[in-house]
Each structure stands twice: as structure tokens, then as C-alpha cells.
Design an enzyme around this catalytic site. Structure first.
Site, PDB file in Angstrom:
ATOM      1  N   ASP A   1       0.811  -1.212   0.000  1.00  0.00           N
ATOM      2  CA  ASP A   1       0.000   0.000   0.000  1.00  0.00           C
ATOM      3  C   ASP A   1       0.849   1.270   0.000  1.00  0.00           C
ATOM      4  OD1 ASP A   1      -2.324  -1.640   0.258  1.00  0.00           O
ATOM      5  OD2 ASP A   1      -1.849  -1.856   2.372  1.00  0.00           O
TER       6      ASP A   1
ATOM      7  N   ARG B   1      -6.163  -9.771  -9.689  1.00  0.00           N
ATOM      8  CA  ARG B   1      -6.679 -11.129  -9.506  1.00  0.00           C
ATOM      9  C   ARG B   1      -7.752 -11.440 -10.551  1.00  0.00           C
ATOM     10  NH1 ARG B   1      -6.892  -9.625  -3.535  1.00  0.00           N
ATOM     11  NH2 ARG B   1      -4.905 -10.387  -2.677  1.00  0.00           N
TER      12      ARG B   1
END
Length: 320
Positions: free
Chosen positions: A53, A101
Site C-alpha cells: 500500500d 486477480r
């Protein structure tokens, strides 16, 4: 360590739910930037980040000074209906908030339906229990840190699901001029992890050309975020007080580096893909590494190759 300072809470003043998919491997990320601005202004001496992050562009005067040993960087598959994504029936709903993903799932298993989800692990498990989802995909590191890896039906190998850059890695930033803090942090730095994340962050910096083109500012919605390399390079081009991004990449980015300390060789895999998984390019670069500069070089080389593929497919606007 000799560092003994009181802890200080820094809370980003925005709704983090809209940034769930903005993690690891993009130019900026408001959450990480807010914390590092506290380092810049001296209200804190150092900041601990999930590097997944952490922005590619660190504020001027801030460096990534140390990394902790990396957790498992793979993703996990969770389902009560199948052991693997490929064994799910056609039309099965797989939940994930990650474009990375989604693209890889649809590339390997186009019979699936990938749907966006929000919420913590318990919320997502509830969505499976009440039939809203047939499966979910999460980071193994997150489950490990929550003591919930037992929930995983299976762990997805790197060949099946390349992770986000810096997934599973924790790093510490501080002011580049604070030699005392830097000496203390050097004592806890995990060299292999530092080399790996340096290569991954450099790949994304080169892929998105962050050293030469500052991102446009404006409203942000979703994406990812990564980082520096060799403590320099992309860091010098940061614009402070980020409130959001416009024109974030509309394609998936994934990368993972593995360092073999016995051979002194780092191997970096990188991937770019269309969100629907129909167009994918996955490349690998390896070489001998003795310091972060070597790792950065490998990352930039592979990042440039992936950048060319992305431009050829119209995913990156031509530079002015």
C-alpha cells in the site's frame, strides 16, 4: 534497537473503502502519502508501512530505510464448493476487489464470473455462507497476520496467480537526512526482502514512467501502489498533498521477485493484462545482485519491456 520514541497515530482523513483496489504498484496512494508527510514535517520519526500500500513516489527527503522479513506473498483460494478455481462450475461467482486477480482468474478460467467485493475477511466469508459468492481470493499474508490461514482451501502458486508488487512485505520509512534513525533501522533490515521489493517497485516505476511524468491529480477510484528502488530514482518526482488520481492505469499489473542468497541471483516476474484477462503479457528477468542498485536495474529493464507491450495495446497514453 536503541530507538525509544512514543508512538503517534496518523489517520488519513478520507473514506478508505474507495481505495481498496489502489494498492501496491501505482504512482501514489493517499493513505501511505499522508503517513509519510508526517515523517516529512517531523511529527513522527519513522513510519511502518505495508509496502503493498506504499506509493511508488515517496515524498522528497523520505526513504525506505528497512524491510522486515517478508511473509508469504502468494494469494489463497477459499471455497466450500471446490478445491481449485478451475474445478468450480461454469458461472461460479468469485469475489475479489483486485483487478490483478480478476484478470488472471479470467485468463486461466474464463468460465468463471468475477465480482467485486468490499469488507473484511469475516464479511466476505459471510457472503459465501449466504450464497452471494462461491469463492473468494485473498492475500495469504493477510490471513497469516490475522491467524486465519486455516480458512484457505488452497494456496495459489506464482505460476497461477502472480501477486501484487511488495505483497507480504513490511517496510519502514524515515527522513533521508536522519542518520541516527537510519543507522538503527539498518540493524533490522532484511536484505533479501529489500532487494526483492526494490526490484518490484522499480518495475512499476518504469512501467508507468513515474520518473518523467507526474500523475494527474483529481478524483480517484481504484488501482494499486508500489515504490522506490535503491532509495532513489522515482522518489525525486513526487508531488505532495495528493488528494486523488485521475487517469489511473486501466489494466492489471502484477510482479514478484525472488532472491537466492546462495547464488546471489534475483529473478523477477512481471505481468500486465487487460481487465477481462483476454490480453496478457508475462515476462521474466534475472541477474546477479549485490545491492539495491542491481535490483533496481533488473526491475527497470523488465518494466520497460512491459511498458512497451502496454503502449502497443493502447493502455498507456503517448507521452507529450
Amino acid at each position: 534497537m536503541g530507538i525509544s520514541h512514543p508512538q503517534h497515530a496518523v489517520s488519513p482523513s478520507f473514506d478508505t473503502s474507495s481505495f481498496v483496489t489502489v494498492c501496491c504498484c501505482l504512482p501514489v496512494c493517499h493513505c501511505g502519502e499522508v503517513i509519510d508527510q508526517a515523517v516529512v514535517n517531523g511529527s513522527i520519526d519513522l513510519a511502518v508501512h505495508s509496502l503493498k500500500d506504499q506509493p511508488v513516489l515517496l515524498p522528497v527527503g523520505v526513504i525506505l530505510a528497512a524491510c522486515l522479513p517478508r511473509e508469504d506473498s502468494r494469494d489463497v483460494f477459499i471455497s466450500r464448493k471446490a478445491k481449485t478455481p478451475g474445478s468450480l462450475p461454469a458461472g461460479s461467482r468469485v469475489g475479489t476487489s483486485s483487478m490483478r486477480r480478476k484478470a488472471q482468474l479470467l485468463y486461466a478460467h474464463p468460465h468463471l464470473k468475477v465480482v467485486p467485493v468490499r469488507g473484511n475477511i469475516d464479511k466476505r466469508m459471510e457472503m459465501m455462507a449466504d450464497g452471494q459468492l462461491d469463492a473468494i481470493v485473498l492475500a495469504a499474508a493477510g490471513l497469516l497476520r490475522m491467524g486465519q490461514l486455516h480458512l484457505a482451501t488452497g494456496i495459489l502458486g506464482f505460476d497461477e496467480m502472480l501477486p501484487a508488487g511488495c505483497q507480504g512485505a513490511v517496510g519502514v520509512t524515515c527522513q533521508s537526512s536522519d542518520q541516527g534513525i537510519r543507522r538503527e533501522l539498518a540493524l533490522i533490515n532484511h536484505e533479501a526482502t529489500m532487494l526483492e521489493v526494490t526490484a518490484e517497485r522499480a518495475l512499476v516505476a518504469q512501467l508507468l514512467d513515474t520518473a518523467n511524468n507526474r500523475p494527474h491529480l483529481g478524483e480517484a477510484d481504484s488501482s494499486s501502489s508500489t515504490s522506490t528502488s535503491g532509495q532513489q530514482g522515482a522518489a525525486a518526482a513526487h508531488t505532495s498533498s495528493i488528494t486523488g488520481l485521475r487517469m489511473l492505469p486501466n489494466f492489471a499489473i502484477a510482479c514478484h521477485a525472488g532472491f537466492d542468497p546462495h547464488e546471489g541471483v534475483l529473478t523477477l516476474d512481471g505481468l500486465v493484462a487487460s481487465e477481462d484477462g483476454k490480453v496478457v503479457d508475462r515476462l521474466q528477468q534475472s541477474g546477479g545482485v549485490t545491492d539495491p542498485a542491481d535490483a533496481e536495474s533488473i526491475g527497470r529493464t523488465l518494466g520497460q519491456q512491459l511498458r512497451q507491450f502496454a503502449r502497443d495495446h493502447g493502455w498507456l497514453q503517448a507521452q507529450a
